[in-house]
Write a protein that holds these residues in place. Structure first.
Motif, mmCIF file in Angstrom:
data_model
loop_
_atom_site.group_PDB
_atom_site.id
_atom_site.type_symbol
_atom_site.label_atom_id
_atom_site.label_comp_id
_atom_site.label_asym_id
_atom_site.label_seq_id
_atom_site.Cartn_x
_atom_site.Cartn_y
_atom_site.Cartn_z
ATOM 1 N N THR A 25 22.604 49.178 40.805
ATOM 2 C CA THR A 25 22.913 48.531 39.531
ATOM 3 C C THR A 25 22.007 47.310 39.377
ATOM 4 O O THR A 25 21.160 47.032 40.227
ATOM 5 N N ALA A 26 22.236 46.558 38.318
ATOM 6 C CA ALA A 26 21.413 45.379 38.061
ATOM 7 C C ALA A 26 21.699 44.244 39.035
ATOM 8 O O ALA A 26 20.899 43.320 39.168
ATOM 9 N N ALA A 65 14.630 62.661 47.541
ATOM 10 C CA ALA A 65 15.802 63.291 46.933
ATOM 11 C C ALA A 65 17.016 62.359 46.987
ATOM 12 O O ALA A 65 17.756 62.213 46.009
ATOM 13 N N TYR A 66 17.228 61.728 48.134
ATOM 14 C CA TYR A 66 18.366 60.817 48.276
ATOM 15 C C TYR A 66 18.205 59.578 47.400
ATOM 16 O O TYR A 66 19.163 59.084 46.823
ATOM 17 N N LEU A 67 16.966 59.088 47.297
ATOM 18 C CA LEU A 67 16.722 57.933 46.425
ATOM 19 C C LEU A 67 17.015 58.292 44.969
ATOM 20 O O LEU A 67 17.631 57.503 44.240
ATOM 21 N N TYR A 68 16.599 59.461 44.551
ATOM 22 C CA TYR A 68 16.869 59.891 43.180
ATOM 23 C C TYR A 68 18.371 59.973 42.905
ATOM 24 O O TYR A 68 18.830 59.675 41.806
ATOM 25 N N GLN A 69 19.133 60.409 43.925
ATOM 26 C CA GLN A 69 20.585 60.502 43.750
ATOM 27 C C GLN A 69 21.235 59.135 43.607
ATOM 28 O O GLN A 69 22.325 59.013 43.058
ATOM 29 N N SER A 70 20.562 58.102 44.109
ATOM 30 C CA SER A 70 21.156 56.769 44.114
ATOM 31 C C SER A 70 20.624 55.860 43.004
ATOM 32 O O SER A 70 20.978 54.682 42.947
ATOM 33 N N LEU A 71 19.782 56.395 42.121
ATOM 34 C CA LEU A 71 19.194 55.586 41.056
ATOM 35 C C LEU A 71 19.745 55.983 39.692
ATOM 36 O O LEU A 71 20.025 57.158 39.445
ATOM 37 N N GLU A 73 19.466 56.883 35.699
ATOM 38 C CA GLU A 73 18.486 57.770 35.076
ATOM 39 C C GLU A 73 17.262 57.032 34.551
ATOM 40 O O GLU A 73 16.132 57.505 34.699
ATOM 41 N N ASP A 74 17.456 55.856 33.943
ATOM 42 C CA ASP A 74 16.317 55.145 33.367
ATOM 43 C C ASP A 74 15.327 54.707 34.448
ATOM 44 O O ASP A 74 14.115 54.710 34.249
ATOM 45 N N LEU A 75 15.837 54.370 35.634
ATOM 46 C CA LEU A 75 14.947 53.941 36.721
ATOM 47 C C LEU A 75 14.229 55.134 37.350
ATOM 48 O O LEU A 75 13.084 55.021 37.782
ATOM 49 N N GLN A 78 11.164 55.735 35.548
ATOM 50 C CA GLN A 78 10.132 54.727 35.798
ATOM 51 C C GLN A 78 9.387 54.952 37.114
ATOM 52 O O GLN A 78 8.238 54.541 37.252
ATOM 53 N N VAL A 79 10.062 55.587 38.094
ATOM 54 C CA VAL A 79 9.417 55.803 39.400
ATOM 55 C C VAL A 79 8.989 57.253 39.594
ATOM 56 O O VAL A 79 8.556 57.632 40.681
ATOM 57 N N ALA A 80 9.128 58.047 38.548
ATOM 58 C CA ALA A 80 8.822 59.483 38.658
ATOM 59 C C ALA A 80 7.374 59.742 39.069
ATOM 60 O O ALA A 80 7.053 60.780 39.644
#
Length: 213
Positions: A25-26, A65-71, A73-75, A78-80
């Motif tokens: 989160t922020a 994959a794990y990082l994507y699950q923990s971010l 959607e907007d972020l 940005q890191v795609a």
């Protein structure tokens, strides 16, 4: 809703233990990074972040994959463009550097408050113990745990002179490296109650003597 949710595909280690995936989160970056680091270490893929070089491709892909699950959607969008887990991690860290600095400043304030804390003569053991526990809880929420031994030594050195004999007795009877904070608080509270009762009885006796005289 809290900032931690179960992922659709439960993260499991070799012992089939289910982990919960923290959502960034922020404001929770320090705690988020600690939890992600623990999960990555449990899965043996933290090397994809540190040192992040010559990493097995499967481990790198798993970390991504794990990082994507923990971010959120907007972020993720940005890191795609990042091709390695370390790139994503560093990008997130840079983005939240300001938040981390604020957290560090708050931790320094709590540390100073903890070090300066002293129990007043009019204060109760329960109240002072709650104050120390409150500081410890706030510190833990910011990612820094105040160890049990530190809490024990703090309360034994920050109590008024009337408790010093009891503090010395506790230090002789227990191992300060293993004793729990609540156990020390309980002993001090029992001593406080006994001395308070004795003081009350003495005052009552003095009143009776004055009345009879």
């Amino acid at each position: 809703m809290g900032d931690i949710i179960n992922t659709s595909d439960a993260i499991k280690d070799t012992s089939h233990l289910t982990f919960q995936c923290p959502i960034l989160t922020a404001t929770n970056y320090p705690i988020w990074s600690l939890r992600i680091k623990a999960i990555f270490k449990a899965h043996g893929i933290w090397e994809s972040i540190e040192p992040g070089t010559d990493v097995d491709q499967k481990k790198d892909n798993a970390a991504i994959a794990y990082l994507y699950q923990s971010l959120p959607e907007d972020l993720i969008l940005q890191v795609a463009g990042c091709t390695h887990a370390k790139e994503i991690w560093d990008a997130i860290k840079t983005r939240h550097l300001g938040v981390e600095r604020v957290m560090e400043a708050r931790l320094q304030t709590l540390k100073a408050e903890f070090e300066a804390a002293r129990m007043k003569d009019s204060e109760k053991i329960d109240d002072f113990a709650a104050k120390l526990s409150g500081i410890a809880s706030k510190s833990a929420a910011l990612g820094t745990v105040i160890e049990e031994t530190t809490l024990v030594r703090k309360i034994l050195t920050a109590i008024p002179e009337k408790f010093l004999n009891m503090a010395a007795t506790i230090e002789q009877l227990v191992d300060l490296k293993t004793v729990k904070f609540h156990e020390v608080v309980g002993r001090l509270k029992a001593y406080e109650e006994r001395t308070s009762l004795k003081t009350t009885n003495n005052s009552h006796d003095q009143l009776l003597l004055s009345y009879e005289g």
